[in-house]
Structures are given as C-alpha cells and as structure tokens.
Motif scaffolding. Structure first.
Motif, PDB file in Angstrom:
ATOM      1  N   ALA A   1      -0.510  -0.469  15.061  1.00 40.66           N
ATOM      2  CA  ALA A   1       0.810  -0.967  14.452  1.00 40.66           C
ATOM      3  C   ALA A   1       1.024  -0.298  13.182  1.00 40.66           C
ATOM      4  CB  ALA A   1       0.425  -2.512  14.707  1.00 40.66           C
ATOM      5  N   ILE A   2       0.250   0.379  12.641  1.00 34.82           N
ATOM      6  CA  ILE A   2       0.532   0.811  11.389  1.00 34.82           C
ATOM      7  C   ILE A   2       1.275   1.966  11.368  1.00 34.82           C
ATOM      8  CG2 ILE A   2      -0.750   2.064   9.381  1.00 34.82           C
ATOM      9  CD1 ILE A   2      -2.996   0.448   9.856  1.00 34.82           C
ATOM     10  N   GLY A   3       2.483   1.974  10.853  1.00 33.76           N
ATOM     11  CA  GLY A   3       3.594   2.816  10.526  1.00 33.76           C
ATOM     12  C   GLY A   3       4.163   3.250  11.917  1.00 33.76           C
TER      13      GLY A   3
ATOM     14  N   GLU B   1      -5.182  -5.236  10.330  1.00 35.08           N
ATOM     15  CA  GLU B   1      -4.199  -4.412  10.698  1.00 35.08           C
ATOM     16  C   GLU B   1      -4.597  -3.839  11.851  1.00 35.08           C
ATOM     17  OE1 GLU B   1      -2.486  -3.071   6.876  1.00 35.08           O
ATOM     18  OE2 GLU B   1      -4.117  -1.800   6.982  1.00 35.08           O
TER      19      GLU B   1
ATOM     20  N   GLY C   1      -1.265  -6.871   8.707  1.00 36.50           N
ATOM     21  CA  GLY C   1      -0.682  -5.760   8.223  1.00 36.50           C
ATOM     22  C   GLY C   1      -0.356  -5.032   9.426  1.00 36.50           C
ATOM     23  N   GLY C   2       0.751  -4.226   9.394  1.00 36.32           N
ATOM     24  CA  GLY C   2       1.245  -3.092  10.692  1.00 36.32           C
ATOM     25  C   GLY C   2       2.754  -3.347  10.952  1.00 36.32           C
ATOM     26  N   SER C   3       3.432  -2.730  10.231  1.00 29.97           N
ATOM     27  CA  SER C   3       4.898  -2.538  10.441  1.00 29.97           C
ATOM     28  C   SER C   3       5.499  -3.829  10.230  1.00 29.97           C
ATOM     29  CB  SER C   3       5.055  -2.203  12.051  1.00 29.97           C
ATOM     30  OG  SER C   3       4.827  -0.950  12.268  1.00 29.97           O
TER      31      SER C   3
ATOM     32  N   LEU D   1      -0.130  -6.953   4.372  1.00 24.42           N
ATOM     33  CA  LEU D   1      -0.511  -5.878   3.762  1.00 24.42           C
ATOM     34  C   LEU D   1       0.693  -4.722   4.317  1.00 24.42           C
ATOM     35  CD1 LEU D   1      -2.203  -3.843   1.901  1.00 24.42           C
ATOM     36  CD2 LEU D   1      -3.571  -3.601   3.640  1.00 24.42           C
ATOM     37  N   VAL D   2       1.626  -4.429   3.092  1.00 26.57           N
ATOM     38  CA  VAL D   2       2.786  -3.958   3.663  1.00 26.57           C
ATOM     39  C   VAL D   2       2.525  -2.276   3.381  1.00 26.57           C
ATOM     40  CG1 VAL D   2       5.057  -3.596   3.738  1.00 26.57           C
ATOM     41  CG2 VAL D   2       3.997  -5.846   3.530  1.00 26.57           C
ATOM     42  N   GLY D   3       2.912  -1.274   4.265  1.00 28.60           N
ATOM     43  CA  GLY D   3       2.867   0.143   4.095  1.00 28.60           C
ATOM     44  C   GLY D   3       4.420   0.642   3.664  1.00 28.60           C
ATOM     45  N   GLY D   4       4.917   1.205   4.610  1.00 32.96           N
ATOM     46  CA  GLY D   4       6.288   1.784   4.328  1.00 32.96           C
ATOM     47  C   GLY D   4       7.258   1.045   3.802  1.00 32.96           C
TER      48      GLY D   4
ATOM     49  N   LYS E   1      -0.129   4.231  -0.439  1.00 32.83           N
ATOM     50  CA  LYS E   1      -0.731   5.511   0.555  1.00 32.83           C
ATOM     51  C   LYS E   1      -0.549   6.497  -0.630  1.00 32.83           C
ATOM     52  CE  LYS E   1       0.247   3.249   4.899  1.00 32.83           C
ATOM     53  NZ  LYS E   1       0.222   3.563   6.166  1.00 32.83           N
TER      54      LYS E   1
ATOM     55  N   HIS F   1      -9.386   0.929   4.611  1.00 32.07           N
ATOM     56  CA  HIS F   1      -8.164   0.963   5.625  1.00 32.07           C
ATOM     57  C   HIS F   1      -8.375   1.890   6.505  1.00 32.07           C
ATOM     58  CE1 HIS F   1      -4.132   2.397   6.446  1.00 32.07           C
ATOM     59  NE2 HIS F   1      -3.833   1.161   5.974  1.00 32.07           N
TER      60      HIS F   1
ATOM     61  N   ASN G   1       0.889  -1.310   0.096  1.00 29.59           N
ATOM     62  CA  ASN G   1      -0.010   0.121  -0.098  1.00 29.59           C
ATOM     63  C   ASN G   1       0.938   1.349   0.010  1.00 29.59           C
ATOM     64  OD1 ASN G   1      -1.787   1.900   0.551  1.00 29.59           O
ATOM     65  ND2 ASN G   1      -2.352   1.463   2.509  1.00 29.59           N
TER      66      ASN G   1
HETATM   67  C1  PEP Z   1      -0.656  -0.362   5.991  1.00 28.73           C
HETATM   68  O1  PEP Z   1      -0.588   1.251   5.425  1.00 28.73           O
HETATM   69  O2  PEP Z   1      -1.570  -0.844   5.670  1.00 28.73           O
HETATM   70  C2  PEP Z   1       0.435  -0.598   6.809  1.00 28.73           C
HETATM   71  C3  PEP Z   1       0.517  -1.966   7.250  1.00 28.73           C
HETATM   72  O3  PEP Z   1       1.247   0.455   7.016  1.00 28.73           O
HETATM   73  P1  PEP Z   1       3.054  -0.054   7.744  1.00 28.73           P
HETATM   74  O4  PEP Z   1       3.361  -1.237   6.945  1.00 28.73           O
HETATM   75  O5  PEP Z   1       3.843   1.106   7.143  1.00 28.73           O
HETATM   76  O6  PEP Z   1       2.845  -0.302   9.001  1.00 28.73           O
END
Ligand code: PEP
Length: 247
Positions: free
Chosen positions: A166-168, A162, A205-207, A226-229, A10, A92, A8
């Motif tokens: 834990a997100i970001g 998620e 998802g979450g870090s 599900l991966v953000g950063g 973003k 999200h 993701n």
């Molecule tokens: C996300 O945006 O769904 C997410 C999990 O972000 P991050 O991996 O950066 O925590």
C-alpha cells in the motif's frame, strides 16, 4: 490519547522545501493532534529551526544502534536528538528491503533511540504475497514481537502498520482489513509490553491522503497516520491533520 499525524519525506527535500513547514505551522497553529515531519537527515537541523515555537515536531528516518564510532554514513540517535529531532522512524519497509534490516536490528535501533531520549516509531507490515497467502497477522505479529523493546512505554513507542503493497501505490486495504490488523496489534502489544500498550499510538500508513483520511481515522485503534507522498505539501498534510483533529 493524543493522536499523531507523522510525515515521512523519505529522500525528498532541499532547503527550498522548508517553506512547506512554515506554511503547515501557520495553517495549524493549535491542532488537536500531534504533528511530526521526518525529513532527510540533511534537513533535520534546519527544519527544527523553522519549526521552533510551533507545534510541528521533527524526526529522523533511521538511526544506528550504536551511539558513536566507526560507521561511515550512519547517524546515531544521540545525533538526531542533538539536531533537534524528538522522534525516529525505524524499520520502514524501504529500509527492511533496501538495507536488508532484520527485526533484531530494528529492535537494537529502537532500544538505542529510546535510551537516547527519542520516541521510536517502529514500522511493520506484510507484503502483498504474504497477504494473499493469508499470513498477514502472522507476519505483523512476528515483526512486532521481534522489533519492539519489551520495556517500551506509551511515552517512548509508536507503532506504524504499513502494508508494504500500500506504500506509494494509491492502494489501501479495506477498512475492515485495517480494523482487523489494528485490533490484533493492540492485543499482541499488550502481550509484549503489558498495560502500557493501551496508550501506544498505532498509526496506519500506506497511501493515506486527504480523500481517505477521515474514513481511516474512524477505525477503532487507528490513532493517527504515517504519511509519505501526501506529507510533502503543507496543503495535503494539513488536510490530513485537520481530519485527524476532527476524528
Ligand atoms: C510511507 O512512506 O511510510 C508511506 C506510507 O508512504 P505513502 O503515504 O506515500 O504511501
């Protein structure tokens, strides 16, 4: 089931970032899991062009529940499909917070996405206050029941658990906490959609990052991430793809 590494992006990325997609595809020409990148809407068509003929699939980050009409600034599921997307992230936590999206709205979007031919990735997760109050399973169970179409199938639905906190943040639940929620979600999803639930990918998802991916992917009922950063750079996301392929 074939597992899924979903990124993701973003509100990140311009044309210059498309080199990450070709780098990812070159490094992982035949992964043992599905690879998906969800860039901002402005990049979907161009990213789909770059990804053509590679295993990298493209998704949106939201869609409107209607297929067209007077909704300035919004994008329909049909438009995402037309731009080259095969998936869409819905509900999200950043949209639930920034745009006050409710379970009912996420459900309507998921129904529209599936009707248009997209795979809906429905996100759910508790806040830190809800976890501290011992309400995690209550919260995710309610979100799942309220946001997942009852006629969804393993081919049309993905769930992303998620935890909002834990997100970001670099913080994650313990492995036992993730295991508890994912096992619970499999049971609750079976109550919602029946036998199809066994084949629905449940993403954490979450870090998620290269350093914790292997231990997270070893948890039962964790069928990807599900991966953000860590999805913004091909090297990091590729390492997560490699960990999932090996799981
Ligand atoms: C996300 O945006 O769904 C997410 C999990 O972000 P991050 O991996 O950066 O925590």
């Amino acid at each position: 089931m074939r597992k899924l590494a979903a990124g993701n992006w973003k509100m990140n990325g311009t044309a210059a970032s498309l080199t990450e997609v070709s780098a990812l595809a070159q490094a992982h020409p035949a992964p043992a899991c599905d690879m998906l990148l969800c860039p901002p809407a402005t990049l979907i068509a161009r990213m789909a062009d770059v990804a053509k003929g590679t295993p990298v699939m493209i998704g949106g980050q939201d869609c409107h529940a209607k297929s067209s009409g007077a909704h300035t600034g919004d994008i329909s599921a049909e438009m995402l499909l037309d731009s080259g997307a095969s998936h869409v992230i819905l509900g999200h936590s950043e949209r639930r917070t920034d745009h006050a999206e409710t379970d009912a709205q996420v459900l309507a979007k998921a129904e529209a996405a599936i009707k248009a031919g997209l795979i809906a990735i429905v996100c759910i997760g508790e806040t830190e206050a809800e976890r501290d109050a011992g309400r995690t399973l209550d919260v995710v169970g309610t979100q799942l029941h309220g946001s997942v179409p009852a006629d969804a199938t393993a081919a049309t639905l993905v769930i992303a658990y998620e935890p909002v906190w834990a997100i970001g943040t670099g913080r994650t639940p313990t492995l036992a906490e993730i295991a508890e929620v994912h096992a619970f979600l499999r049971t609750r999803l079976t109550a919602r959609i029946g036998v199809q639930a066994a084949g629905v990918r449940l993403l954490y998802g979450g870090s998620v990052k290269p350093s914790n991916a292997t231990e997270i992917f070893a948890i039962p009922h964790v069928d990807g991430a599900l991966v953000g950063g860590a999805s913004l750079k091909a090297a990091d996301f590729g390492a997560i793809v490699a960990a999932l392929s090996a799981a």
